[in-house]
Design a protein around this motif. Structure first.
Motif, PDB file in Angstrom:
ATOM      1  N   ARG A   1     -15.082  46.691  54.283  1.00 39.87           N
ATOM      2  CA  ARG A   1     -16.053  46.139  53.345  1.00 39.87           C
ATOM      3  C   ARG A   1     -15.992  46.915  52.033  1.00 39.87           C
ATOM      4  N   GLY A   2     -16.324  46.275  50.957  1.00 36.41           N
ATOM      5  CA  GLY A   2     -16.491  46.939  49.666  1.00 36.41           C
ATOM      6  C   GLY A   2     -15.198  47.406  49.029  1.00 36.41           C
ATOM      7  N   TRP A   3     -15.347  48.423  48.169  1.00 40.09           N
ATOM      8  CA  TRP A   3     -14.214  48.918  47.401  1.00 40.09           C
ATOM      9  C   TRP A   3     -13.174  49.608  48.271  1.00 40.09           C
ATOM     10  N   HIS A   4     -13.609  50.231  49.349  1.00 41.84           N
ATOM     11  CA  HIS A   4     -12.639  50.861  50.253  1.00 41.84           C
ATOM     12  C   HIS A   4     -11.706  49.804  50.836  1.00 41.84           C
ATOM     13  N   ALA A   5     -12.252  48.653  51.176  1.00 36.60           N
ATOM     14  CA  ALA A   5     -11.434  47.564  51.707  1.00 36.60           C
ATOM     15  C   ALA A   5     -10.473  47.030  50.645  1.00 36.60           C
TER      16      ALA A   5
END
Length: 103
Positions: A84-88
């Motif tokens: 999820r999010g920027w890590h993804a």
């Protein structure tokens, strides 16, 4: 993954599910190493600019289209894996352009 042919099926399924969950957590918590991905993206940009300079518009479209589809598939894969999010997004970027580390 460890495989024992004499292991009961329900025990094997439980163990494999635990291993998959542990791997998913490890990937989510691992720091992103994007140096190779930046190099790969830079090489793609250089290739696209050179193709554009020589008037190969169709080749530019093909190269950009291939990498756009590749990034989309990587993004769906990371999302399916629980990202999820920027890590993804960073993981998908690394999966798309990480081949640059081979140079």
């Amino acid at each position: 993954m460890y495989f024992d042919q004499d292991e009961p099926q329900d025990v094997r399924e439980r163990r494999l599910a635990e291993e998959r969950a542990a791997g998913r957590v490890a990937r989510a918590e691992a720091p992103l190493e994007l140096g190779a991905a930046h190099l790969g993206a830079g090489l793609v940009v250089v290739a696209v600019v050179l193709l554009a300079c020589f008037g190969k518009v169709v080749a530019v479209g093909v190269v950009l289209g291939v990498f756009a589809v590749w990034f989309g598939v990587a993004r769906v894969w990371v999302r399916y894996d629980g990202g999820r999010g920027w890590h993804a997004m960073g993981r998908a970027y690394g999966l798309t352009f990480g081949w640059g580390g081979g140079f």
